[in-house]
Design an enzyme around this catalytic site. Structure first.
Site, PDB file in Angstrom:
ATOM      1  N   GLY B  47       0.857  -1.176   0.000  1.00 54.23           N
ATOM      2  CA  GLY B  47       0.000   0.000   0.000  1.00 54.23           C
ATOM      3  C   GLY B  47       0.891   1.223   0.000  1.00 54.23           C
ATOM      4  O   GLY B  47       1.761   1.370   0.871  1.00 54.23           O
ATOM      5  N   ARG B  89      10.772  -1.982  -4.128  1.00 51.95           N
ATOM      6  CA  ARG B  89       9.681  -1.932  -5.121  1.00 51.95           C
ATOM      7  C   ARG B  89       9.764  -0.618  -5.890  1.00 51.95           C
ATOM      8  O   ARG B  89      10.033   0.427  -5.303  1.00 51.95           O
ATOM      9  CB  ARG B  89       8.295  -2.080  -4.462  1.00 51.95           C
ATOM     10  CG  ARG B  89       8.111  -3.471  -3.831  1.00 51.95           C
ATOM     11  CD  ARG B  89       6.664  -3.707  -3.445  1.00 51.95           C
ATOM     12  NE  ARG B  89       5.841  -3.966  -4.613  1.00 51.95           N
ATOM     13  CZ  ARG B  89       4.500  -3.912  -4.594  1.00 51.95           C
ATOM     14  NH1 ARG B  89       3.868  -3.573  -3.486  1.00 51.95           N
ATOM     15  NH2 ARG B  89       3.803  -4.166  -5.689  1.00 51.95           N
ATOM     16  N   GLN B 196      -5.508  -9.034  -3.045  1.00 48.33           N
ATOM     17  CA  GLN B 196      -5.615  -8.061  -1.948  1.00 48.33           C
ATOM     18  C   GLN B 196      -7.069  -7.663  -1.699  1.00 48.33           C
ATOM     19  O   GLN B 196      -7.426  -7.291  -0.582  1.00 48.33           O
ATOM     20  CB  GLN B 196      -4.804  -6.792  -2.269  1.00 48.33           C
ATOM     21  CG  GLN B 196      -3.295  -6.971  -2.287  1.00 48.33           C
ATOM     22  CD  GLN B 196      -2.766  -7.317  -3.655  1.00 48.33           C
ATOM     23  OE1 GLN B 196      -3.492  -7.820  -4.511  1.00 48.33           O
ATOM     24  NE2 GLN B 196      -1.495  -7.074  -3.882  1.00 48.33           N
ATOM     25  N   ASP B 237      -0.768   4.456  -6.576  1.00 47.91           N
ATOM     26  CA  ASP B 237       0.626   4.242  -6.211  1.00 47.91           C
ATOM     27  C   ASP B 237       1.499   5.415  -6.620  1.00 47.91           C
ATOM     28  O   ASP B 237       2.513   5.707  -5.976  1.00 47.91           O
ATOM     29  CB  ASP B 237       1.150   2.937  -6.819  1.00 47.91           C
ATOM     30  CG  ASP B 237       0.635   1.757  -6.023  1.00 47.91           C
ATOM     31  OD1 ASP B 237      -0.517   1.354  -6.250  1.00 47.91           O
ATOM     32  OD2 ASP B 237       1.364   1.283  -5.132  1.00 47.91           O
ATOM     33  N   ASN B 247      -1.811   2.628 -10.554  1.00 46.62           N
ATOM     34  CA  ASN B 247      -2.347   1.921  -9.396  1.00 46.62           C
ATOM     35  C   ASN B 247      -2.362   0.439  -9.746  1.00 46.62           C
ATOM     36  O   ASN B 247      -2.010   0.034 -10.856  1.00 46.62           O
ATOM     37  CB  ASN B 247      -3.750   2.443  -9.047  1.00 46.62           C
ATOM     38  CG  ASN B 247      -4.238   1.908  -7.703  1.00 46.62           C
ATOM     39  OD1 ASN B 247      -3.486   1.895  -6.735  1.00 46.62           O
ATOM     40  ND2 ASN B 247      -5.471   1.436  -7.649  1.00 46.62           N
TER      41      ASN B 247
END
Lengths: 350, 350
Positions: B47, B89, B196, B237, B247
């Site tokens: 997240g 990431r 998720q 994101d 995203n």
């Protein structure tokens, strides 16, 4: 490897247990209507055209041991057997079409003895199998005109060998295009919840030496956005008189996405998938399936909170305005659909 | 049940291991940068906003035991620790933003001793956590104006408590709407490949007493077609200067589908998610993840043929023309995005 999805052998239906794929190629030998009903319900055999053959043979399994003393009692048994097999799944048109075909033979020969009618029903069921094989070849021939060298084609669920007797509908078009020397690349939507795309389509395309890449269903839009696919082709479970098409859930989504990205969206199906009694998609009953298909992965492991609600329609309806062409065994149908479907397909789906 | 996704406690990061949900609520206690790197990589913590806090604390973990004798050597260690955590990431803007915030403090205080700078870095990381909590509340306040009584809202992935420190962004809007007495219904896309939506969003909405239904990602179009949802809200994101939004993969698909069905499509994210150095979505690097996320289900069971190719982008980019509004902690931003983003958000994402 030569694969036959379903055949009649030694007085039994021999069929691939598709729930075991891609791990194991395992066959079931079925000689009781209730075992076939289970196999259809649990998707051990699936795909609209294959269900046409299963429906026809299913009626035969249901009446093969019926008393042949009385024509009236036999007719009642035939009704019961037909209704029973028809109750296994509600959406695929071909299942009902296959059942109707053998019932029509019984009706046309109702003055014969029950023993003779039994024999005629089996013969008709075997003709259903043969005509499915023929239809798929023709769909492939017509449809391959739509596929160009170097196309990258997106497909959903499984409309291939495993959805028919052999060859397939949407994938049959691709097999034919390949046989004609066209280089093609296929992207297969995995097709949640039951993953027919990753389990079945990827398996049979790999077997046939076609370049296949599996994606999750939510990645299709990105493939289009990036120009990685230039065509979409899917099968159909039922096509209304105006071309509205019920197919595996997610097909409608691909149709809208194709429309937005200006990519052709094709449906491939035999005439037996058309239901001319349904004027539009609103007349098509959509099967809703159990919650565990979503909340657990193939019944193995919980992936959602216990008891959470799910919405699990097995099919959706794509309105005709989103469909670029429908490839059938009678030729390619385009707009205006109601008129052109009527011209090419008769009420019997022939 | 009060849930805190991540906190600093007894000189350790205490965080929920999100890969264990919804089966078990289990905490990890992390005091080494390499364990945090792993936890981020494996999505034990995920997240975008939560990664902002993780990034800031991660730099601290990386330098807390560094030699404090030499300022030059310490600066080098700080660089190394920052680059290391940043490599976990690539897409979520907030991770880099969190790292930059603590680096800026070190820069502003470079004449202080390494021991002092360590202390200042920790303090700044704790301020990142506090400001995330504050941002989420503000997003909820602004965003709840967009939600009406009896709305049915579709969401994807998890932009809730578990994506932040608490409260959430997209789900924060819904929590606030509920607190204001609005009756809402939520549909959660399961969000393949890592689920998720079904694992995390369904879990936290159920905990909060919100009516939630899980769907497979390919069912969203059908929900819209049937009028079962009237709004879509997702997190982000990274948001470019023109509003293009990266995203979770599948978000772009929902945006196109919303556009076609004339349903508002909202993004909710804090200012720290904006990357004004990216003029548009083309400047955003999209993480591609491993094949097994698609070909096996949560690493348990093969669902595709062995060795089959997959395409596994973790995010997609939604162009600004498909976004109805972006809810931020600074207010709601609408078209024209480039101008209005510039007016509300500064280069530091504050």
């Amino acid at each position: 490897m030569k694969i036959i999805t379903l055949e009649w052998k030694n007085n039994k239906i021999k069929l691939i247990d598709q729930t075991k794929l891609p791990h194991k190629l395992e066959y079931l030998y079925i000689d009781k209507a209730k075992d076939l009903w289970q196999a259809i319900k649990l998707l051990k055999v699936r795909g609209a055209p294959a269900l046409g053959a299963a429906g026809a043979l299913g009626v035969y399994l249901g009446i093969k041991d019926a008393e042949t003393g009385s024509g009236v009692i036999f007719a009642r048994e035939l009704d019961k057997a037909s209704r029973y097999i028809a109750s296994s799944r509600p959406t695929a048109r071909n299942l009902f079409w296959g059942i109707e075909r053998v019932r029509q033979v019984a009706k046309d020969n109702k003055d014969n003895s029950p023993a003779t009618i039994k024999k005629l029903i089996l013969e008709e069921a075997l003709r259903v199998i043969a005509s499915d094989m023929d239809s798929c070849r023709k769909i492939g021939q017509y449809g391959s005109d739509l596929i160009k060298d170097n196309d990258a084609v997106l497909t959903i669920c499984n409309a291939g060998i495993l959805a028919t007797i052999d060859y397939g509908t949407a994938l049959g078009v691709l097999y034919r295009a390949k046989a004609e020397g066209k280089r093609i690349k296929v992207f297969a939507c995995e097709t949640r919840p039951l993953l027919q795309g990753s389990r079945l389509t990827a398996w049979e395309l790999k077997n046939k030496g076609i370049d296949v890449t599996v994606i999750c269903d939510n990645m299709a839009a990105t493939l289009m956005q990036q120009g990685k696919v230039n065509k979409v082709i899917a099968g159909a479970d039922r096509i209304a008189a105006n071309g509205d098409t019920a197919n595996k859930i997610g097909t409608y989504s691909l149709a809208v996405l194709s429309n937005y990205h200006k990519i052709p969206f094709y449906i491939a199906a035999p005439a037996s998938t058309f239901d001319l009694r349904a004027a539009s998609g609103r007349g098509i009953r959509i099967e809703e399936r159990g919650r565990r298909e979503i909340s657990e992965l193939l019944f193995r492991k919980e992936i959602a909170p216990i008891g959470v609600k799910v919405f699990n329609p097995a099919f959706d309806v794509t309105p005709n305005n989103l469909i670029s062409a429908i490839v059938t065994d009678k030729g390619i149908i385009r707009q205006p659909y109601t008129k052109n479907i009527k011209r090419l397909i008769n009420r019997r789906g022939e």
